[in-house]
Design a protein around this motif. Structure first.
Motif, short mmCIF file in Angstrom:
data_model
loop_
_atom_site.label_atom_id
_atom_site.label_comp_id
_atom_site.label_asym_id
_atom_site.label_seq_id
_atom_site.Cartn_x
_atom_site.Cartn_y
_atom_site.Cartn_z
N GLU A 45 11.59 -6.11 2.02
CA GLU A 45 10.41 -6.00 2.88
C GLU A 45 10.13 -4.57 3.31
O GLU A 45 9.05 -4.26 3.80
CB GLU A 45 10.56 -6.86 4.14
CG GLU A 45 10.58 -8.35 3.89
CD GLU A 45 11.99 -8.87 3.57
OE1 GLU A 45 12.97 -8.20 3.96
OE2 GLU A 45 12.11 -9.90 2.91
N ASP A 46 11.10 -3.68 3.14
CA ASP A 46 10.93 -2.28 3.57
C ASP A 46 9.93 -1.55 2.69
O ASP A 46 9.81 -1.84 1.49
CB ASP A 46 12.27 -1.54 3.52
CG ASP A 46 13.24 -1.99 4.58
OD1 ASP A 46 12.81 -2.66 5.54
OD2 ASP A 46 14.43 -1.68 4.44
N GLU A 47 9.24 -0.60 3.27
CA GLU A 47 8.35 0.26 2.49
C GLU A 47 9.21 1.27 1.74
O GLU A 47 10.33 1.57 2.13
CB GLU A 47 7.36 0.97 3.42
CG GLU A 47 6.37 0.01 4.05
CD GLU A 47 5.31 0.71 4.87
OE1 GLU A 47 5.57 1.80 5.40
OE2 GLU A 47 4.21 0.16 4.96
N GLN A 49 9.73 5.13 -0.15
CA GLN A 49 9.36 6.53 0.03
C GLN A 49 8.81 7.06 -1.28
O GLN A 49 9.40 6.84 -2.34
CB GLN A 49 10.57 7.36 0.44
CG GLN A 49 10.28 8.84 0.61
CD GLN A 49 9.36 9.13 1.77
OE1 GLN A 49 9.67 8.80 2.89
NE2 GLN A 49 8.23 9.74 1.50
N ARG A 59 5.17 6.59 3.47
CA ARG A 59 5.83 5.42 2.93
C ARG A 59 4.77 4.39 2.55
O ARG A 59 3.68 4.39 3.10
CB ARG A 59 6.82 4.87 3.95
CG ARG A 59 7.90 5.90 4.27
CD ARG A 59 8.92 5.39 5.24
NE ARG A 59 9.85 4.45 4.64
CZ ARG A 59 10.90 4.77 3.90
NH1 ARG A 59 11.15 6.04 3.66
NH2 ARG A 59 11.70 3.86 3.41
N ALA A 60 5.10 3.53 1.61
CA ALA A 60 4.12 2.56 1.12
C ALA A 60 4.83 1.26 0.75
O ALA A 60 5.99 1.27 0.35
CB ALA A 60 3.39 3.12 -0.09
N PRO A 61 4.12 0.13 0.87
CA PRO A 61 4.73 -1.14 0.48
C PRO A 61 4.72 -1.35 -1.03
O PRO A 61 3.85 -0.84 -1.73
CB PRO A 61 3.83 -2.18 1.17
CG PRO A 61 2.51 -1.50 1.30
CD PRO A 61 2.81 -0.04 1.47
N VAL A 71 3.10 0.29 -6.24
CA VAL A 71 3.13 0.79 -4.87
C VAL A 71 1.69 0.87 -4.39
O VAL A 71 0.81 1.37 -5.10
CB VAL A 71 3.78 2.19 -4.81
CG1 VAL A 71 3.73 2.75 -3.42
CG2 VAL A 71 5.21 2.13 -5.31
N GLU A 72 1.43 0.35 -3.20
CA GLU A 72 0.07 0.37 -2.63
C GLU A 72 -0.05 1.54 -1.66
O GLU A 72 0.58 1.56 -0.61
CB GLU A 72 -0.21 -0.94 -1.91
CG GLU A 72 -1.60 -1.01 -1.33
CD GLU A 72 -1.86 -2.32 -0.61
OE1 GLU A 72 -2.96 -2.44 -0.06
OE2 GLU A 72 -0.99 -3.19 -0.59
N LYS A 74 -1.66 3.40 1.17
CA LYS A 74 -2.54 3.04 2.28
C LYS A 74 -2.99 4.24 3.10
O LYS A 74 -3.91 4.15 3.87
CB LYS A 74 -1.85 2.02 3.19
CG LYS A 74 -1.65 0.68 2.52
CD LYS A 74 -1.14 -0.32 3.51
CE LYS A 74 -1.13 -1.69 2.88
NZ LYS A 74 -0.84 -2.73 3.85
#
Length: 84
Positions: A45-47, A49, A59-61, A71-72, A74
């Protein structure tokens, strides 16, 4: 006058996505074999780097779509005065 956007086609970026980190003694790393599982300091669940040319980005989800991982993005970091 600005250069055409087409000139950006010649620019390369080194992009790395860091899923997590760990440390282990050399003797343990030397014993790793095919299929070994390495525990990281993060969860699913962590984003992650993102590093662009070895410089950190926000950081991104992670996004999983079928058998692909992406990777999204945002947000973007503000441009520094020396980034041109």
């Amino acid at each position: 006058m600005c250069q055409p956007v087409a000139s950006l086609d010649k620019v390369s970026l080194d992009i790395a996505v860091v899923l997590g980190r760990t440390s282990m003694p050399v003797h343990q790393a030397l014993r790793l074999g095919r299929g070994a599982i390495i525990e990281l300091d993060s969860s699913e669940e962590d984003e992650v780097q993102i590093l662009v040319n070895n410089s950190p980005s926000p950081r991104a989800p992670l996004v999983v779509s079928g058998n692909r991982i992406a990777v999204e993005l945002k947000e973007m970091l503000p441009r520094g005065s020396d980034d041109r």
